[in-house]
Enzyme design. Structure first.
Site, PDB file in Angstrom:
ATOM      1  N   GLY A   1      68.177  53.188  70.093  1.00 16.23           N
ATOM      2  CA  GLY A   1      68.502  52.111  71.008  1.00 16.23           C
ATOM      3  C   GLY A   1      68.141  52.343  72.466  1.00 16.23           C
ATOM      4  CB  VAL A   2      67.109  55.222  74.466  1.00 14.54           C
ATOM      5  CG1 VAL A   2      68.493  55.784  74.231  1.00 14.54           C
ATOM      6  CG2 VAL A   2      66.069  55.970  73.659  1.00 14.54           C
TER       7      VAL A   2
ATOM      8  CB  THR B   1      60.310  48.787  74.513  1.00 14.14           C
ATOM      9  OG1 THR B   1      61.054  47.958  73.617  1.00 14.14           O
ATOM     10  CG2 THR B   1      59.837  47.968  75.694  1.00 14.14           C
TER      11      THR B   1
ATOM     12  CG  ASP C   1      62.133  55.474  63.808  1.00 18.32           C
ATOM     13  OD1 ASP C   1      62.838  55.654  62.799  1.00 18.32           O
ATOM     14  OD2 ASP C   1      62.566  54.965  64.851  1.00 18.32           O
TER      15      ASP C   1
END
Length: 135
Positions: free
Chosen positions: A47-48, A52, A78
Site C-alpha cells: 500500500g505504499v 505507481t 510481486d
C-alpha cells in the site's frame, strides 16, 4: 506521485506521465537523467505505492532513453501483480511492449517458478549440493 485514497494506480500513472518532465521532483531528475543507471529496484510494504512509483519511473526512463534507442524493461515479482492493471493491458512472464510507450516493455514473473526452473539446471539430479567451485 502516489495514488490518493480512492484513486487507481492507473489514474496516478496517467497523471504523472501526462504531465511530462515537470512532474518529476528534483530528487528524481538526476536518477532518470543519469544514462549510467541500469537497475532501479522499488520495494516497500503493502500500500505504499510501489506499482505507481515503478510504473512512473519506467515511463520516464523510457522517454529519456528513446533518443538513444535504449529499451526499458519493467519487471514485477510481486505475487499480486498490478502492472497489468496500471497499464490496462495483459502482461506475462515474457517481455511485452507497453502500449503507448514505444521502448518500454513489462513482464510479471513468478519468482518461485523461476527458482524451481533454474534450480534444476544447477543442482545434481540426486538433490545433493553441486561440487565446490562448480560453475
Amino acid at each position: 506521485r502516489m495514488a490518493t485514497p480512492g484513486e487507481s494506480a492507473a489514474a496516478a500513472v496517467t497523471a504523472v506521465t501526462s504531465a511530462g518532465d515537470d512532474a518529476l521532483a528534483p530528487s528524481l531528475r538526476h536518477l532518470v537523467a543519469d544514462a549510467k543507471i541500469k537497475w532501479v529496484f522499488v520495494g516497500g510494504k503493502g500500500g505504499v505505492g510501489k506499482t505507481t512509483t515503478s510504473c512512473s519511473l519506467a515511463v520516464q526512463f523510457a522517454r529519456r532513453r528513446s533518443a538513444a534507442g535504449k529499451k526499458v524493461l519493467l519487471i514485477s515479482t510481486d505475487p499480486a501483480h498490478n502492472l497489468s492493471d496500471a497499464f490496462q493491458q495483459r502482461f506475462s512472464d515474457q517481455p511485452t511492449r507497453v502500449d503507448g510507450v514505444p521502448n518500454l516493455y513489462a513482464m510479471e514473473t513468478d519468482p518461485s517458478a523461476l527458482l524451481e526452473r533454474h534450480t534444476d539446471d544447477v543442482l545434481p539430479d540426486d538433490g545433493s549440493a553441486p561440487p565446490r567451485g562448480a560453475d
